[in-house]
Design a protein around this motif. Structure first.
Motif, PDB file in Angstrom:
ATOM      1  N   GLN A  40       0.788  -1.252   0.028  1.00 52.63           N
ATOM      2  CA  GLN A  40       0.063   0.070   0.261  1.00 52.63           C
ATOM      3  C   GLN A  40       0.965   1.190   0.024  1.00 52.63           C
ATOM      4  OE1 GLN A  40      -2.146  -0.847   3.706  1.00 52.63           O
ATOM      5  NE2 GLN A  40      -3.999  -0.621   2.449  1.00 52.63           N
ATOM      6  N   VAL A  41       0.248   2.163  -0.548  1.00 48.13           N
ATOM      7  CA  VAL A  41       1.048   3.555  -0.694  1.00 48.13           C
ATOM      8  C   VAL A  41      -0.008   4.321   0.152  1.00 48.13           C
ATOM      9  CG1 VAL A  41       2.012   5.526  -1.665  1.00 48.13           C
ATOM     10  CG2 VAL A  41       2.436   3.376  -2.565  1.00 48.13           C
ATOM     11  N   HIS A  42       0.109   4.895   1.246  1.00 45.01           N
ATOM     12  CA  HIS A  42      -0.787   5.882   2.024  1.00 45.01           C
ATOM     13  C   HIS A  42      -0.416   7.265   1.440  1.00 45.01           C
ATOM     14  CE1 HIS A  42      -2.210   2.804   4.653  1.00 45.01           C
ATOM     15  NE2 HIS A  42      -1.005   2.397   4.725  1.00 45.01           N
ATOM     16  N   ARG A  43      -1.712   8.157   1.341  1.00 44.72           N
ATOM     17  CA  ARG A  43      -1.395   9.614   0.827  1.00 44.72           C
ATOM     18  C   ARG A  43      -0.508   9.750  -0.409  1.00 44.72           C
ATOM     19  NH1 ARG A  43      -0.523  13.728   5.769  1.00 44.72           N
ATOM     20  NH2 ARG A  43      -1.344  14.828   4.204  1.00 44.72           N
ATOM     21  N   ALA A  44      -1.118   8.881  -1.275  1.00 43.26           N
ATOM     22  CA  ALA A  44      -0.650   9.082  -2.437  1.00 43.26           C
ATOM     23  C   ALA A  44      -0.753  10.137  -3.325  1.00 43.26           C
ATOM     24  CB  ALA A  44      -1.025   7.776  -3.472  1.00 43.26           C
ATOM     25  N   HIS A  45      -2.054  10.779  -2.953  1.00 39.05           N
ATOM     26  CA  HIS A  45      -2.435  12.078  -3.414  1.00 39.05           C
ATOM     27  C   HIS A  45      -2.620  13.105  -2.227  1.00 39.05           C
ATOM     28  CE1 HIS A  45      -2.795  11.442  -7.867  1.00 39.05           C
ATOM     29  NE2 HIS A  45      -2.956  10.118  -7.465  1.00 39.05           N
ATOM     30  N   ARG A  46      -1.611  13.189  -1.424  1.00 38.00           N
ATOM     31  CA  ARG A  46      -1.773  13.879  -0.407  1.00 38.00           C
ATOM     32  C   ARG A  46      -3.080  13.463   0.550  1.00 38.00           C
ATOM     33  NH1 ARG A  46      -0.994  19.766  -2.575  1.00 38.00           N
ATOM     34  NH2 ARG A  46      -2.228  19.061  -4.091  1.00 38.00           N
ATOM     35  N   HIS A  47      -3.650  14.153   1.259  1.00 43.63           N
ATOM     36  CA  HIS A  47      -4.953  13.538   1.895  1.00 43.63           C
ATOM     37  C   HIS A  47      -6.356  13.651   1.076  1.00 43.63           C
ATOM     38  CE1 HIS A  47      -5.346  18.115   1.683  1.00 43.63           C
ATOM     39  NE2 HIS A  47      -6.591  17.905   2.011  1.00 43.63           N
ATOM     40  N   ASN A  48      -6.391  13.630  -0.338  1.00 43.11           N
ATOM     41  CA  ASN A  48      -7.275  13.483  -1.153  1.00 43.11           C
ATOM     42  C   ASN A  48      -7.435  12.156  -1.745  1.00 43.11           C
ATOM     43  OD1 ASN A  48      -7.862  16.609  -1.318  1.00 43.11           O
ATOM     44  ND2 ASN A  48      -5.730  16.434  -1.935  1.00 43.11           N
ATOM     45  N   SER A  49      -8.728  12.149  -2.291  1.00 49.18           N
ATOM     46  CA  SER A  49      -8.945  10.829  -2.975  1.00 49.18           C
ATOM     47  C   SER A  49      -8.518  10.646  -4.079  1.00 49.18           C
ATOM     48  CB  SER A  49     -10.607  10.939  -3.207  1.00 49.18           C
ATOM     49  OG  SER A  49     -11.374  10.972  -2.061  1.00 49.18           O
ATOM     50  N   VAL A  50      -8.159   9.089  -4.425  1.00 53.86           N
ATOM     51  CA  VAL A  50      -7.621   8.633  -5.515  1.00 53.86           C
ATOM     52  C   VAL A  50      -9.101   8.523  -6.501  1.00 53.86           C
ATOM     53  CG1 VAL A  50      -6.465   6.640  -6.669  1.00 53.86           C
ATOM     54  CG2 VAL A  50      -5.684   7.518  -4.511  1.00 53.86           C
ATOM     55  N   THR A  51      -8.869   8.931  -7.903  1.00 55.45           N
ATOM     56  CA  THR A  51     -10.024   9.189  -8.414  1.00 55.45           C
ATOM     57  C   THR A  51     -10.034   7.787  -9.519  1.00 55.45           C
ATOM     58  OG1 THR A  51      -9.125  10.895  -9.716  1.00 55.45           O
ATOM     59  CG2 THR A  51     -10.661  11.632  -8.130  1.00 55.45           C
ATOM     60  N   ALA A  52      -8.838   7.478 -10.015  1.00 57.74           N
ATOM     61  CA  ALA A  52      -8.648   6.484 -10.898  1.00 57.74           C
ATOM     62  C   ALA A  52      -7.401   5.824 -10.769  1.00 57.74           C
ATOM     63  CB  ALA A  52      -8.814   7.058 -12.216  1.00 57.74           C
ATOM     64  N   LEU A  53      -7.086   4.570 -11.093  1.00 57.06           N
ATOM     65  CA  LEU A  53      -6.027   3.893 -11.328  1.00 57.06           C
ATOM     66  C   LEU A  53      -6.017   3.225 -12.858  1.00 57.06           C
ATOM     67  CD1 LEU A  53      -5.976   2.243  -7.994  1.00 57.06           C
ATOM     68  CD2 LEU A  53      -4.222   3.848  -8.870  1.00 57.06           C
ATOM     69  N   VAL A  54      -5.096   3.403 -13.477  1.00 55.21           N
ATOM     70  CA  VAL A  54      -5.079   2.805 -14.951  1.00 55.21           C
ATOM     71  C   VAL A  54      -3.613   2.209 -15.303  1.00 55.21           C
ATOM     72  CG1 VAL A  54      -5.447   3.382 -17.248  1.00 55.21           C
ATOM     73  CG2 VAL A  54      -6.724   4.672 -15.744  1.00 55.21           C
ATOM     74  N   LEU A  55      -3.512   0.919 -15.607  1.00 54.16           N
ATOM     75  CA  LEU A  55      -2.287   0.455 -16.026  1.00 54.16           C
ATOM     76  C   LEU A  55      -1.961   0.682 -17.442  1.00 54.16           C
ATOM     77  CD1 LEU A  55       0.122  -1.713 -15.653  1.00 54.16           C
ATOM     78  CD2 LEU A  55      -1.666  -3.517 -16.272  1.00 54.16           C
ATOM     79  N   GLU A  56      -0.981   1.412 -17.907  1.00 56.18           N
ATOM     80  CA  GLU A  56      -0.286   1.332 -19.132  1.00 56.18           C
ATOM     81  C   GLU A  56       0.216   0.279 -19.782  1.00 56.18           C
ATOM     82  OE1 GLU A  56       0.814   2.392 -22.702  1.00 56.18           O
ATOM     83  OE2 GLU A  56       2.324   2.603 -21.061  1.00 56.18           O
ATOM     84  N   LYS A  57      -0.310  -0.659 -20.368  1.00 56.52           N
ATOM     85  CA  LYS A  57       0.599  -1.925 -20.931  1.00 56.52           C
ATOM     86  C   LYS A  57       1.864  -1.749 -21.425  1.00 56.52           C
ATOM     87  CE  LYS A  57      -4.063  -4.349 -20.763  1.00 56.52           C
ATOM     88  NZ  LYS A  57      -4.987  -5.085 -21.421  1.00 56.52           N
ATOM     89  N   THR A  58       1.938  -0.728 -22.334  1.00 59.85           N
ATOM     90  CA  THR A  58       3.180  -0.746 -23.051  1.00 59.85           C
ATOM     91  C   THR A  58       4.587  -0.382 -22.051  1.00 59.85           C
ATOM     92  OG1 THR A  58       2.268   0.294 -25.038  1.00 59.85           O
ATOM     93  CG2 THR A  58       4.605   0.655 -24.750  1.00 59.85           C
ATOM     94  N   SER A  59       4.416   0.541 -20.943  1.00 60.16           N
ATOM     95  CA  SER A  59       5.481   0.778 -19.972  1.00 60.16           C
ATOM     96  C   SER A  59       5.535   0.089 -18.886  1.00 60.16           C
ATOM     97  CB  SER A  59       5.344   2.246 -19.757  1.00 60.16           C
ATOM     98  OG  SER A  59       4.193   2.636 -19.034  1.00 60.16           O
ATOM     99  N   GLY A  60       4.196  -0.520 -18.857  1.00 55.72           N
ATOM    100  CA  GLY A  60       3.870  -1.134 -17.265  1.00 55.72           C
ATOM    101  C   GLY A  60       3.659  -0.327 -16.045  1.00 55.72           C
ATOM    102  N   LEU A  61       3.728   0.998 -16.404  1.00 55.80           N
ATOM    103  CA  LEU A  61       3.491   2.030 -15.411  1.00 55.80           C
ATOM    104  C   LEU A  61       1.878   2.095 -14.848  1.00 55.80           C
ATOM    105  CD1 LEU A  61       5.474   5.155 -16.558  1.00 55.80           C
ATOM    106  CD2 LEU A  61       5.806   3.637 -14.593  1.00 55.80           C
TER     107      LEU A  61
END
Length: 137
Positions: A40-61
């Motif tokens: 887990q990464v806590h506070r990934a967007h400071r104290h704000n909600s995460v609105t989306a997570l997307v895997l970019e398959k070419t780079s793996g990011l």
């Protein structure tokens, strides 16, 4: 991602019903047992909600967007310790902010040419921004 800004990564069972989550050896997946995050990464967007997570398959990011207006790029790294136990962590590769007045960034996608598109809201209007050209489509 959640409303507290935490990104959680889960290892899903393989087709044969076994799973190997970081910190454990391969074992048979159990009935109604809830999945536990492997990292887990806590506070990934400071104290704000995460609105989306997307895997970019070419780079793996893994791209995350949040109510802080940022787009963050993450790489999932896995390794084995001396005992052969799987370890996992999310490593931040970078962050981009300042999307021309977007108050809420809601997602990312890519053009056929692999240019990053960022979507979100500017006041009550939904907009899509072309990141390399920094213009609204």
């Amino acid at each position: 991602g959640d409303r507290k800004g935490t990104i959680s990564v889960f290892m899903l069972p393989k087709n044969d019903g076994t799973s190997e989550t970081p910190g454990t050896k391969a074992k048979k997946a159990g009935g109604d047992k809830a999945l536990e995050p492997c990292c887990q990464v806590h506070r990934a967007h400071r104290h704000n909600s995460v609105t989306a997570l997307v895997l970019e398959k070419t780079s793996g990011l893994i791209y995350s967007t949040g109510r802080d207006g940022a787009v963050c790029m993450w790489r999932l790294e896995t390794s084995r310790d001396d005992k052969g136990t799987l370890q996992a962590s999310l490593v931040k590769e970078g962050a981009i902010q300042g999307w021309g007045g977007l108050e809420l960034v809601t997602g990312v996608s890519w053009t056929a040419e692999r240019d990053l598109l960022v979507s979100g809201f500017q006041h009550t209007r939904f907009v899509v921004r072309h990141a390399p050209q920094r213009r609204t489509l």
